[in-house]
Structure formats: structure tokens, C-alpha cells
Motif scaffolding. Structure first.
Motif, PDB file in Angstrom:
ATOM      1  N   ARG A   1       0.834  -1.195   0.000  1.00  0.00           N
ATOM      2  CA  ARG A   1       0.000   0.000   0.000  1.00  0.00           C
ATOM      3  C   ARG A   1       0.874   1.251   0.000  1.00  0.00           C
ATOM      4  O   ARG A   1       2.046   1.217   0.343  1.00  0.00           O
ATOM      5  CB  ARG A   1      -0.912  -0.003   1.219  1.00  0.00           C
ATOM      6  CG  ARG A   1      -1.784  -1.264   1.330  1.00  0.00           C
ATOM      7  CD  ARG A   1      -2.607  -1.254   2.601  1.00  0.00           C
ATOM      8  NE  ARG A   1      -3.628  -0.224   2.570  1.00  0.00           N
ATOM      9  CZ  ARG A   1      -4.244   0.247   3.660  1.00  0.00           C
ATOM     10  NH1 ARG A   1      -3.908  -0.217   4.852  1.00  0.00           N
ATOM     11  NH2 ARG A   1      -5.166   1.168   3.546  1.00  0.00           N
TER      12      ARG A   1
ATOM     13  N   ARG B   1      -0.556   4.418  -5.000  1.00  0.00           N
ATOM     14  CA  ARG B   1      -1.053   3.168  -5.565  1.00  0.00           C
ATOM     15  C   ARG B   1      -0.940   2.031  -4.556  1.00  0.00           C
ATOM     16  O   ARG B   1      -0.128   2.074  -3.614  1.00  0.00           O
ATOM     17  CB  ARG B   1      -0.278   2.806  -6.830  1.00  0.00           C
ATOM     18  CG  ARG B   1      -0.186   3.959  -7.829  1.00  0.00           C
ATOM     19  CD  ARG B   1       0.295   3.493  -9.179  1.00  0.00           C
ATOM     20  NE  ARG B   1      -0.701   2.712  -9.890  1.00  0.00           N
ATOM     21  CZ  ARG B   1      -1.687   3.246 -10.606  1.00  0.00           C
ATOM     22  NH1 ARG B   1      -1.830   4.559 -10.687  1.00  0.00           N
ATOM     23  NH2 ARG B   1      -2.553   2.471 -11.235  1.00  0.00           N
ATOM     24  N   THR B   2      -1.748   1.036  -4.763  1.00  0.00           N
ATOM     25  CA  THR B   2      -1.582  -0.244  -4.080  1.00  0.00           C
ATOM     26  C   THR B   2      -1.061  -1.215  -5.119  1.00  0.00           C
ATOM     27  O   THR B   2      -1.708  -1.440  -6.145  1.00  0.00           O
ATOM     28  CB  THR B   2      -2.905  -0.740  -3.481  1.00  0.00           C
ATOM     29  OG1 THR B   2      -3.361   0.205  -2.505  1.00  0.00           O
ATOM     30  CG2 THR B   2      -2.713  -2.093  -2.815  1.00  0.00           C
ATOM     31  N   THR B   3       0.116  -1.766  -4.866  1.00  0.00           N
ATOM     32  CA  THR B   3       0.775  -2.636  -5.842  1.00  0.00           C
ATOM     33  C   THR B   3       0.689  -4.077  -5.381  1.00  0.00           C
ATOM     34  O   THR B   3       1.069  -4.407  -4.249  1.00  0.00           O
ATOM     35  CB  THR B   3       2.241  -2.232  -6.044  1.00  0.00           C
ATOM     36  OG1 THR B   3       2.287  -0.864  -6.450  1.00  0.00           O
ATOM     37  CG2 THR B   3       2.890  -3.089  -7.110  1.00  0.00           C
TER      38      THR B   3
ATOM     39  N   LEU C   1      -8.254  -3.824  -1.378  1.00  0.00           N
ATOM     40  CA  LEU C   1      -8.049  -2.688  -2.281  1.00  0.00           C
ATOM     41  C   LEU C   1      -9.042  -1.557  -2.017  1.00  0.00           C
ATOM     42  O   LEU C   1      -8.690  -0.380  -2.141  1.00  0.00           O
ATOM     43  CB  LEU C   1      -8.169  -3.147  -3.737  1.00  0.00           C
ATOM     44  CG  LEU C   1      -7.144  -4.179  -4.214  1.00  0.00           C
ATOM     45  CD1 LEU C   1      -7.381  -4.521  -5.679  1.00  0.00           C
ATOM     46  CD2 LEU C   1      -5.722  -3.665  -4.011  1.00  0.00           C
TER      47      LEU C   1
ATOM     48  N   VAL D   1      -4.535   0.908  -8.736  1.00  0.00           N
ATOM     49  CA  VAL D   1      -3.987  -0.415  -8.451  1.00  0.00           C
ATOM     50  C   VAL D   1      -3.015  -0.802  -9.554  1.00  0.00           C
ATOM     51  O   VAL D   1      -3.315  -0.636 -10.741  1.00  0.00           O
ATOM     52  CB  VAL D   1      -5.110  -1.463  -8.331  1.00  0.00           C
ATOM     53  CG1 VAL D   1      -4.538  -2.870  -8.266  1.00  0.00           C
ATOM     54  CG2 VAL D   1      -5.967  -1.166  -7.106  1.00  0.00           C
TER      55      VAL D   1
ATOM     56  N   CYS E   1     -11.765  -4.278 -10.742  1.00  0.00           N
ATOM     57  CA  CYS E   1     -11.328  -2.893 -10.537  1.00  0.00           C
ATOM     58  C   CYS E   1     -12.010  -1.974 -11.535  1.00  0.00           C
ATOM     59  O   CYS E   1     -12.493  -0.888 -11.174  1.00  0.00           O
ATOM     60  CB  CYS E   1      -9.808  -2.802 -10.678  1.00  0.00           C
ATOM     61  SG  CYS E   1      -8.868  -3.438  -9.271  1.00  0.00           S
TER      62      CYS E   1
ATOM     63  N   THR F   1      -6.306   1.210 -13.185  1.00  0.00           N
ATOM     64  CA  THR F   1      -5.440   0.038 -13.180  1.00  0.00           C
ATOM     65  C   THR F   1      -4.183   0.272 -14.006  1.00  0.00           C
ATOM     66  O   THR F   1      -4.176   1.026 -14.977  1.00  0.00           O
ATOM     67  CB  THR F   1      -6.165  -1.189 -13.751  1.00  0.00           C
ATOM     68  OG1 THR F   1      -6.601  -0.893 -15.088  1.00  0.00           O
ATOM     69  CG2 THR F   1      -7.348  -1.576 -12.887  1.00  0.00           C
TER      70      THR F   1
END
Length: 302
Positions: free
Chosen positions: A15, A25-27, A119, A133, A154, A161
Motif C-alpha cells: 500500500r 497506488r496499491t501494488t 483494495l 492499483v 477494478c 489500473t
């Protein structure tokens, strides 16, 4: 409601990332990779299955892990605990009882439903920063069913994305995912195929073909080259990559990533041999000269 049965194997969900696309972003780092780049700083993503990592400097040699090992893979030895990697089935029992957290299981299976619950917590950050994401790896496209499901959900929920990929997959998969991906971030290590095979273990033919496919579609695209000493750290090598990129519609910019040694210790922790021991990062002035060489081809460079 029944939980979605589509699952994927991940190393971590990171996160608040600011290096894997625009904004916060959340990777999602997926396990499994079809390349074996000798400079890789994430060797824990090579294999698809979970792996046991032992951080030697944390081990207090208490031996709590030895009796719980169901395959007899652990043994006391001078300075800590030895691991028979052939016997280890990465069950995680040793990690569960290790008081010093020297044992760690790398890789967990997650469902699409479970992941989406994670997410959604970050949606306010995405909205405020223009983030989203990012699916990364390893090579995320080696888990196509899971990637397809996550990207679809998403997109349905309005979450932007991005995908970080080496593009060395069938073009049919790229075509299928095009409507679901807002930003493609692609690695091209070397333009010369024989040298690409030597240093990564794979041809670059699919990568180049899929880059051209993305170029024809005009989708937002960032291309990156990790600059590695003795591999591609010359104006000629970087210029050859830029020649392949010049006519790509949708190319936002080309990025040079300086080699670093942050992942060097991971090899020993995983019982693996480091393919490039002793390699050092390039001096900043050397990277700047390569950036200038890339920019001289007429493309935007970072």
C-alpha cells in the motif's frame, strides 16, 4: 455470498506505493516469472509456489523450528539452523513458531474477493492523488485468470489500473486485457536478442512484438530499461532500445532505472546463488550520459 474461487499467488500487497504508476497506488506483487534476469532484485518472485526465507542475522538458534518441521528439512548447525531445500515443502509451520521471526514464508494465495476487500480501503487515496492499483511481479501475466478477474473488478468499481510486465506472453492475452488496463509499464532490457537471451534466459521477440501491438493501439505506455553494469550500460545499447520505441503511439516516456543492490541479500535468505555478486550501481553521472544519449533519439526520457 460465496467467495470468488479465482485465486492468485502473491508475495505482498504494498500500500501507499509511489513508484509503480501515477499517484498513490496499491501494488500487487504476483509470484512467478518466465525471465531469469541475472540482476534481479526480487528473486522471491521467480517461482510460482510459496518459499521459505531464512534471515540469518535474526536467528537466535533456539531450535524451536526443528521439531515442528514435518519433512525433516531443518537441522541445528553452527551459527543457526540449516535448511535442506530439497525436503522443504514451505508449509510455514517453522515460521509460525519462530520467536525471532527469522523464518518467513514468501507467498500466499489470495482470492479475488479477499483482495478486493483490501483494495477498497485505499480508494480515497486513489481518488485524492490520481492513483490506483498496479499489478506487478515477477511477471503478473503468468497468472492470467487471476489478473483478468482482478482487473475486471477494478474496472467495474472505477478503480484505475496499471500493469508492470515484461510482455513476454501470447499477444492474444494482451489483446484480451487491453480494455481493462489503463496504463502499461513495460520492461525492455536489451534490443539485441542474443544478448537478451544471455542475460535473461529468454528471447525478447515476444516483448518487441507486443510493444508494437500496444503502439498500434495507442494505449498509454511507459517503457523502462534497468541499466546494469556490463550488460546494457552503453550509449549503443540504450540507443538501440530507443530506436525500437521511437514510433510507438501512446508512449508517455522512456525511463532508465539505475541498477541497485537492495535485493542482493534475498538470494542467501532463499538458499539461492546470486548470479551477479559484487555488481555495483552506476555513478549518477554515467546514468545522466545515458539519459542524454536516449533523449538524442527524439523520445521523452526520465
Amino acid at each position: 455470498m460465496t467467495e470468488n474461487t479465482v485465486t492468485g499467488m502473491v508475495t505482498k500487497v504494498q500500500r501507499m506505493s509511489i513508484h509503480d504508476g501515477p499517484g498513490i497506488r496499491t501494488t500487487l506483487f504476483l509470484k512467478g516469472c518466465n525471465f531469469r534476469c541475472r540482476w534481479c532484485h526480487n528473486p522471491e518472485t521467480w517461482r510460482r509456489e510459496a518459499q521459505l526465507e531464512r534471515i540469518a542475522e535474526r536467528c537466535i538458534a533456539c531450535g524451536a523450528c526443528v521439531p515442528v518441521c514435518r519433512t525433516g528439512a531443518l537441522r541445528p548447525e553452527e551459527g543457526g539452523i540449516g535448511i535442506d531445500r530439497e525436503r522443504c515443502d514451505a508449509c510455514g509451520l517453522c515460521a509460525a513458531v519462530c520467536p525471532a521471526r527469522a523464518m518467513h514464508l514468501v507467498g500466499r494465495e489470495v482470492s479475488a474477493d479477499g483482495l478486493m476487500r483490501e483494495l477498497r480501503r485505499d480508494v480515497p487515496y486513489f481518488e485524492e492523488s490520481g492513483g490506483g492499483v498496479t499489478l506487478s511481479g515477477g511477471e503478473p501475466l503468468l497468472q492470467p485468470a487471476f489478473v483478468r478477474e482482478v482487473l475486471s473488478r477494478c474496472r467495474a468499481e472505477g478503480i484505475p489500473t496499471a500493469v508492470e510486465t515484461n510482455l513476454s506472453v501470447p499477444s492474444e492475452l494482451i489483446e484480451e486485457l487491453l480494455p481493462l488496463v489503463g496504463l502499461w509499464m513495460c520492461d525492455l532490457k536489451l534490443a539485441d536478442d542474443s544478448r537478451h537471451r544471455r542475460w535473461t534466459g529468454m528471447s525478447n521477440a515476444r516483448t518487441v512484438a507486443n510493444l508494437r501491438l500496444l503502439g498500434r493501439r495507442g494505449v498509454p505506455l511507459i517503457v523502462r530499461t534497468p541499466v546494469v553494469p556490463g550488460v546494457n550500460d552503453t550509449p549503443e545499447a540504450i540507443g538501440a532500445v530507443c530506436t525500437l520505441l521511437k514510433d510507438l503511439e501512446g508512449l508517455l516516456y522512456y525511463e532508465l532505472l539505475g541498477f541497485h543492490t537492495l535485493g542482493a541479500d534475498k538470494y542467501a535468505c532463499l538458499g539461492m546463488e546470486n548470479p551477479m555478486p559484487g555488481a555495483e550501481p552506476l555513478p549518477p553521472e554515467r546514468l545522466e550520459r545515458l539519459r542524454e544519449a536516449a533523449a538524442a533519439t527524439g523520445i521523452k526520457v526520465k
